[in-house]
Design an enzyme around this catalytic site. Structure first.
Site, PDB file in Angstrom:
ATOM      1  N   LYS A 162       0.659  -1.308   0.042  1.00  0.00           N
ATOM      2  CA  LYS A 162       0.042  -0.068  -0.126  1.00  0.00           C
ATOM      3  C   LYS A 162       0.946   1.377  -0.124  1.00  0.00           C
ATOM      4  CE  LYS A 162      -1.160   2.059   3.577  1.00  0.00           C
ATOM      5  NZ  LYS A 162      -1.989   2.970   4.812  1.00  0.00           N
ATOM      6  N   ASN A 163       1.770   1.122   0.799  1.00  0.00           N
ATOM      7  CA  ASN A 163       2.788   2.506   0.852  1.00  0.00           C
ATOM      8  C   ASN A 163       3.587   2.957  -0.258  1.00  0.00           C
ATOM      9  OD1 ASN A 163       1.647   3.181   3.337  1.00  0.00           O
ATOM     10  ND2 ASN A 163       3.289   2.160   4.561  1.00  0.00           N
TER      11      ASN A 163
ATOM     12  N   CYS B  49      -5.054   8.084   9.967  1.00  0.00           N
ATOM     13  CA  CYS B  49      -4.955   7.606  11.365  1.00  0.00           C
ATOM     14  C   CYS B  49      -4.725   8.563  12.428  1.00  0.00           C
ATOM     15  CB  CYS B  49      -3.924   6.493  11.353  1.00  0.00           C
ATOM     16  SG  CYS B  49      -4.684   5.053  10.679  1.00  0.00           S
TER      17      CYS B  49
ATOM     18  N   ARG C 104       1.574  14.501  12.085  1.00  0.00           N
ATOM     19  CA  ARG C 104       2.703  14.270  10.832  1.00  0.00           C
ATOM     20  C   ARG C 104       2.588  15.650   9.896  1.00  0.00           C
ATOM     21  NH1 ARG C 104       0.795   8.275   9.291  1.00  0.00           N
ATOM     22  NH2 ARG C 104      -1.479   8.889   9.633  1.00  0.00           N
TER      23      ARG C 104
ATOM     24  N   ASP D  94       5.400   0.837  12.106  1.00  0.00           N
ATOM     25  CA  ASP D  94       4.016   0.225  11.452  1.00  0.00           C
ATOM     26  C   ASP D  94       4.020  -1.415  11.796  1.00  0.00           C
ATOM     27  OD1 ASP D  94       2.978   2.275  10.239  1.00  0.00           O
ATOM     28  OD2 ASP D  94       3.441   1.759   8.240  1.00  0.00           O
TER      29      ASP D  94
ATOM     30  N   ARG E 276      -7.904  -0.384   5.442  1.00  0.00           N
ATOM     31  CA  ARG E 276      -7.110   0.600   4.633  1.00  0.00           C
ATOM     32  C   ARG E 276      -5.961   0.049   4.386  1.00  0.00           C
ATOM     33  NH1 ARG E 276      -5.551   4.393   8.001  1.00  0.00           N
ATOM     34  NH2 ARG E 276      -4.677   5.449   6.213  1.00  0.00           N
TER      35      ARG E 276
END
Length: 429
Positions: free
Chosen positions: A22-23, A117, A122, A316, A408
């Protein structure tokens, strides 16, 4: 509303295949905005809520998108709208990644301040500061980042803090800038390397990715290409923990092992055996290989962990490994250095019988003999995976709500666990 119900006590065994990262997929999709002509074909695209969001975002700008099993074909030739609206951006922080490409190619952008999230601040000021150094004029008003620019100019940019999305955003913007851009204190994550490799296939001139200094020489235009997204290292790491916490024996196919050093070293220290079943190619270090995971012996070891930017232990994976540590005799200490609010899953683990004490950014985990199933609530993406892992080992039934967090970042997570022997199902309430 949906929930996931887990009944613990089963050892997991069999094979599971890791999907696309995903990232990595999110910035790669954003990068298609840079292609002046031609279609970009991205393969190994995971089926996730965040992917659906960014597809809708680009489609709303005028991109032509065709989606089939694991593939996205994108043409951004006819983009006629440089706005990323709040309705979409509020659900996903990665939406900020369209800011750099829009300014670089079209000279304008109107992007809502992002959501996502609730794991801590951030700030996107590093993105804005870098783009301003490249000549963009940016204002923030009414919840939107509004940017204008002629052709961006190469600049020498030093990040005050290491930022993954900031590095990606400015690397994409610099690809079409006039002159040479140096990104110093750049993030080194494998997903950044994946983006750089794809941009080079599109015609960009980039060197130094994977180091703290990335050098981009701007070109006049980029074109579409074909590219395969790297496997998801966090999904692979999560299944490694699943094998350990269930005392299982799993073969994880498509594991990007070379990108998991920080996780593998800690899991081996805990007492898991991680055996590559084939060698990975030095020419393709981000490619996936099959890896077998099982306990080395019946007794696992407590240890200390500090989350760090890559190549350190990833934030993560913190929630998942904390769950494993709750069942290991002794005291473990976890220091969270990336986000200031990423221990919200602790309170849910405590409901299941975990002995965890939080002091600021440090969690002290004292191992207990067992966890007990309980109703729990996911607070963010990785916390949701950690709570499901806890349910795999707990006595009785665990019911996790707020499943949308899980969706997600994990595609078919409960289906993959069920195929490994877990007693798990998703229900609609």
């Amino acid at each position: 509303m949906e929930s996931i119900i887990v009944k613990g006590g089963r050892k997991l065994s069999g094979e599971v295949t890791v999907g696309g990262a995903k990232n990595s997929a999110l910035p790669l999709i954003a990068a298609t905005l840079l292609a002046e002509n031609g279609r970009t074909l991205l393969e190994n695209i995971p089926d996730l809520r965040d992917i659906n969001t960014i597809i809708r975002l680009l489609a709303g700008m005028g991109a032509e998108i065709t989606r089939s099993e694991g593939k996205l074909e994108i043409s951004t030739t006819a983009i006629d709208n440089c706005q990323a609206p709040y309705e979409l951006v509020k659900t996903m922080r990665a939406s900020i990644l369209v800011l750099g490409p829009l300014l670089a190619r079209f000279g304008e952008a109107r992007v809502s301040l992002p959501g996502g999230c609730a794991i801590g601040a951030r700030p996107i000021n590093l993105h804005i500061k870098g783009l301003e150094q490249m000549g963009a004029e940016i204002e923030v008003e009414h919840g939107y980042i509004i940017g204008k620019a002629g052709r961006l100019k190469g600049a020498d940019i030093s990040f005050d803090l290491t930022t993954v999305t900031g590095t990606e955003n400015l690397m994409m913007a610099a690809a079409l800038a006039d002159g040479v851009t140096h990104l110093r204190n750049a993030a080194r994550e494998p997903e950044i390397i994946d983006l750089a490799v794809c941009l080079r296939k599109m015609g960009a001139k980039i060197e130094g990715d994977g180091t703290h200094t990335i050098i981009i020489t701007g070109v006049e235009k980029l074109t579409g290409c074909e590219y395969q997204v790297m496997p998801d290292r966090i999904e692979a790491g999560t299944f490694m923990v699943a094998a350990g916490i269930s005392d299982g024996d799993i073969v994880i196919k498509n594991t990007p092992l070379a990108a998991l050093d920080g996780v593998v070293s800690k899991l081996q220290e805990i007492g898991l055996e991680i055996e590559p079943l084939t060698k990975f190619s030095e020419d393709q270090p981000l490619a996936g290989i099959p890896v077998r995971i099982r306990r080395r012996n019946s007794t696992l070891q407590a240890l200390d962990i500090k989350t760090m930017p890559y190549p350190g232990f990833p934030t993560d994976m913190q929630a998942q490994v904390m769950t494993l540590l709750t069942l290991i005799s002794g005291t473990s200490v976890i220091s969270e250095t990336i986000f200031e609010n990423r221990f919200m899953h602790v309170f849910e683990l405590q409901r299941m019988g975990a002995d965890i004490e939080v002091d600021g950014r440090t969690a002290i985990v004292r191992g207990v003999e067992k966890l007990s199933g309980a109703p729990v609530m996911a607070s963010d993406l990785r916390a949701s995976a950690g709570l499901i892992l806890a349910g795999l080992a707990a006595e009785g039934e665990t019911v996790m709500s707020r499943v949308y967090h899980l969706d997600r970042g994990y595609s078919g997570f409960e289906k993959k666990l069920k195929a490994l022997g877990a007693n798990i199902k998703r229900i609609k309430e």
